[in-house]
Design an enzyme around this catalytic site. Structure first.
Site, PDB file in Angstrom:
ATOM      1  N   HIS A  75     -30.231 -61.685 -29.670  1.00  0.00           N
ATOM      2  CA  HIS A  75     -28.740 -61.406 -29.027  1.00  0.00           C
ATOM      3  C   HIS A  75     -27.645 -60.773 -29.312  1.00  0.00           C
ATOM      4  CE1 HIS A  75     -25.374 -62.986 -25.707  1.00  0.00           C
ATOM      5  NE2 HIS A  75     -25.640 -62.531 -24.669  1.00  0.00           N
ATOM      6  N   ASP A  83      -6.280 -74.326 -34.759  1.00  0.00           N
ATOM      7  CA  ASP A  83      -5.029 -75.073 -35.450  1.00  0.00           C
ATOM      8  C   ASP A  83      -3.870 -73.387 -36.227  1.00  0.00           C
ATOM      9  OD1 ASP A  83      -4.857 -78.002 -34.963  1.00  0.00           O
ATOM     10  OD2 ASP A  83      -5.963 -78.352 -36.819  1.00  0.00           O
ATOM     11  N   HIS A 104     -15.688 -60.902 -21.490  1.00  0.00           N
ATOM     12  CA  HIS A 104     -17.026 -61.369 -22.099  1.00  0.00           C
ATOM     13  C   HIS A 104     -16.795 -61.664 -24.253  1.00  0.00           C
ATOM     14  CE1 HIS A 104     -20.795 -59.688 -23.758  1.00  0.00           C
ATOM     15  NE2 HIS A 104     -21.102 -60.840 -22.788  1.00  0.00           N
ATOM     16  N   LYS A 140     -15.580 -64.284 -26.891  1.00  0.00           N
ATOM     17  CA  LYS A 140     -15.932 -65.334 -27.654  1.00  0.00           C
ATOM     18  C   LYS A 140     -15.257 -65.527 -29.206  1.00  0.00           C
ATOM     19  CE  LYS A 140     -19.997 -63.889 -26.009  1.00  0.00           C
ATOM     20  NZ  LYS A 140     -20.278 -63.024 -25.153  1.00  0.00           N
ATOM     21  N   ASP A 184     -23.435 -49.111 -44.893  1.00  0.00           N
ATOM     22  CA  ASP A 184     -23.137 -48.656 -45.708  1.00  0.00           C
ATOM     23  C   ASP A 184     -23.061 -50.248 -46.812  1.00  0.00           C
ATOM     24  OD1 ASP A 184     -23.188 -46.397 -45.375  1.00  0.00           O
ATOM     25  OD2 ASP A 184     -21.430 -45.815 -45.658  1.00  0.00           O
ATOM     26  N   LYS A 217     -25.043 -59.255 -31.708  1.00  0.00           N
ATOM     27  CA  LYS A 217     -23.995 -57.680 -31.938  1.00  0.00           C
ATOM     28  C   LYS A 217     -23.751 -57.405 -33.185  1.00  0.00           C
ATOM     29  CE  LYS A 217     -23.651 -60.287 -27.251  1.00  0.00           C
ATOM     30  NZ  LYS A 217     -24.483 -59.560 -26.327  1.00  0.00           N
TER      31      LYS A 217
END
Length: 467
Positions: A385, A219, A212, A214, A392, A387
Site C-alpha cells: 500500500h 507542537d 486522502h 495523512k 537517482d 506510495k
C-alpha cells in the site's frame, strides 16, 4: 394505462439523461471521462443517472474560491515566522516547476526518519503525541473503531485532558464505518474533531471528492506523512491482505510549517476557523524537503504533473511503488521516455487485490508498461500500500499519492519531496528488500491469462476515470 406510465417515465429519464450528459460535457475534466459519462447518460440513463449523482462531478467551486483566497493568506501568516532565506541549492533546481506549481518551496535542514510498516509508524506517532505540550493536528483518510483506533482515541483524550489542544479531521467517505459514539467520545473529552466535506452544506449525493491526506503535526515542529491510516489492517492484523506493506516518514524542521498549513486550509474549510499556527524549530538535519499538497481545487491537475516532473527528472534510476497502477497518458508517456533515456525504471505493485476492479485495470496497464520496457514487479508476501518514489541517488517522495485517476484528479493528496543522499540510501535499501520479494512480470503474464480474465481487464480499464 400502465404502459403509458412506463413510457412517460422512460421519456423523462432520457430527457434528464440528456441534461446530465450536457452537464458532463461542460464539467468533466478529461475528454475520456466526459465521453464515458455522455455515452451512458444518453443511451442508458436508467443505469447511469444514479451513479452520476454520486460520482459525476470532477470539480467544485466553493472550495476552489476559498482555497485560492486562503492559501496566500495562510502562507503569509506562516512566512512571518519563517522568512524564505534559504538559497536554492543546485540539486534542487530541477524541481523548480514542482515548487512553482505547488506554491511551495524547499526547506533546508530537515531531520528525516524512515518508518517502515505499521508498528514502527504508530509507535513513533504515539510517542510524539505523548510528548505534545501545546497542540496536536491529525488528519487521516480512515479511522476505524478497532484496537488501533481505540488506542488512538485514548492517546488523544489523554493529551486533551492534559490541556493540549487537539484537532482531528477524517474523511467522511473513507471513514463511513466510524460509529458516532467514537466521535462523540472524543468531543466530550475536549478533542475538536470533524469530518471533511467538499461542500459546506451537506451533500449526500457527492462521493467523488475525498480527502486522502495523512498528516500529523505535533507542537508545530514535528510532523508525519505517508500512506498509513488508523486501522488494524494497517498493522497487518486482517487477512487475507496481511502482511500489510506500507511506509510513513517523520520530519523535523521548518518544512513542518507546510504540513501545518495544509491542515489549516482543510480545517478552515470545514469550520470557518483556524487551528493554532505554531512556529517550527530550526532544523539540524541535512535534508531539503518540499511539501506538495494537491487536489481538485488546483487550477492544474497538479498530482499528475508532479509525477510527470519527477519522472522527467530521473537520469539514472526511477523506482516507484504504488498499490494502484492506473496511469494517465501523460504519466505513461513520461515513463516510456525515461526508458528511452536509459533510466532504470522499476514499478512495484500488489499481487493481491483490495479493490478488484482497480486490480484488473492495473494488470492491463502493467502489461502495456512491460511492452514499453518498464520493469514491473508484483509483491508476494501481502498487500503493498506504500506510495514511495526514488529518483537517482538523492530524491525521494513519500506520501499519500497513488498512481491513478482518483489521486490525479479527485482526491486531496500530500507528499514530502526530499532531496538528501543519506535518506535516499535508506529508501533504496528498503525498496531493494521489497523487490527481493517479488515476481517480475513479462509479456507472457498477460498472454497466458484466460480470455475471460483478459476481457475483464479491458472492461475494468473503461472505468479508470473513476477508479
Amino acid at each position: 394505462m400502465l404502459l403509458s406510465l412506463i413510457g412517460i417515465i422512460a421519456l423523462l429519464l432520457h430527457v434528464i439523461g440528456m441534461l446530465a450528459a450536457m452537464h458532463a460535457v461542460m464539467n468533466t475534466r478529461t475528454p475520456q471521462g466526459a465521453f464515458a459519462w455522455v455515452l451512458g447518460l444518453a443511451l442508458l440513463p436508467y443505469f447511469t443517472l444514479l451513479p452520476y449523482l454520486f460520482l459525476g462531478r470532477s470539480r467544485f467551486h466553493g472550495y476552489v474560491d476559498l482555497h485560492q483566497a486562503r492559501r496566500r493568506q495562510l502562507r503569509s501568516i506562516i512566512a512571518k515566522e519563517h522568512a524564505a532565506t534559504d538559497p536554492l541549492l543546485p540539486a534542487l533546481a530541477r524541481y523548480t516547476a514542482i515548487a512553482s506549481m505547488a506554491d511551495a518551496r524547499f526547506h533546508q535542514g530537515q531531520r528525516l526518519r524512515l518508518l517502515i510498516d505499521g508498528e514502527a509508524t504508530f509507535d513513533a506517532i504515539f510517542a510524539a503525541i505523548a510528548e505534545a505540550r501545546q497542540c496536536v493536528l491529525m488528519q487521516f483518510f480512515i479511522f476505524h473503531d478497532d484496537q488501533l483506533g481505540r488506542r488512538m482515541q485514548q492517546a488523544l483524550l489523554e493529551r486533551a485532558a492534559a490541556g493540549v489542544e487537539v484537532y482531528v479531521l477524517y474523511d467522511g467517505i473513507g471513514s463511513h464505518a466510524l460509529p458516532k459514539h467514537y466521535v462523540e467520545t472524543l468531543r466530550a473529552g475536549g478533542v475538536a474533531i470533524h469530518p471533511f466535506a467538499t461542500q459546506q452544506r451537506s451533500n449526500r449525493f457527492q462521493l467523488n471528492f475525498r480527502n486522502h491526506r495523512k498528516i500529523v503535526v505535533i507542537d508545530g515542529w514535528r510532523g508525519f506523512v505517508g500512506g498509513l491510516n488508523v486501522g488494524d489492517e494497517y498493522l497487518g492484523l486482517k487477512p487475507p491482505l496481511a502482511p500489510w506493506r506500507d511506509t510513513h516518514m517523520e520530519l523535523q524542521g521548518p518544512a513542518v510549517a507546510d504540513l501545518q498549513r495544509s491542515f489549516a486550509e482543510d480545517w478552515h474549510w470545514v469550520t470557518d476557523a483556524l487551528p493554532p499556527l505554531l512556529p517550527t524549530r530550526t532544523g539540524d538535519g541535512g535534508a531539503s524537503t518540499l511539501i506538495a499538497a494537491t487536489g481538485p481545487a488546483d487550477a492544474q491537475e497538479s498530482c499528475s504533473l508532479l509525477f510527470v516532473s519527477l519522472i522527467h527528472a530521473a537520469q539514472q534510476r526511477l523506482w516507484l511503488t504504488t498499490p494502484y497502477f492506473v496511469p494517465d497518458q501523460a504519466v505513461m508517456s513520461a515513463l516510456r521516455l525515461a526508458v528511452f533515456r536509459g533510466v532504470d525504471v522499476r514499478i512495484l505493485i500488489p499481487s493481491r487485490p483490495d479493490h478488484y476492479t482497480v486490480f484488473l485495470a492495473s494488470g492491463l496497464y502493467a502489461h502495456d508498461a512491460v511492452c514499453a520496457g518498464i520493469r514491473m514487479f508484483r509483491y508476494r508476501p501481502g498487500f503493498v500500500h506504500q506510495k514511495v518514489l526514488l529518483v537517482d541517488h538523492d530524491t525521494t517522495s513519500i506520501g499519500s499519492m497513488n498512481l491513478d485517476s482518483r489521486s490525479f484528479r479527485l482526491n486531496f493528496e500530500i507528499t514530502a519531496l526530499n532531496v538528501d543522499e543519506d535518506f535516499a540510501t535508506e529508501v533504496e535499501a528498503m525498496l531493494e528488500h521489497d523487490f527481493a520479494q517479488t515476481d517480475e512480470l513479462n509479456e507472457d503474464s498477460y498472454r497466458k491469462a484466460s480470455y475471460l480474465k483478459r476481457l475483464a481487464m479491458h472492461v475494468a480499464r473503461l472505468f479508470d476515470p473513476v477508479l
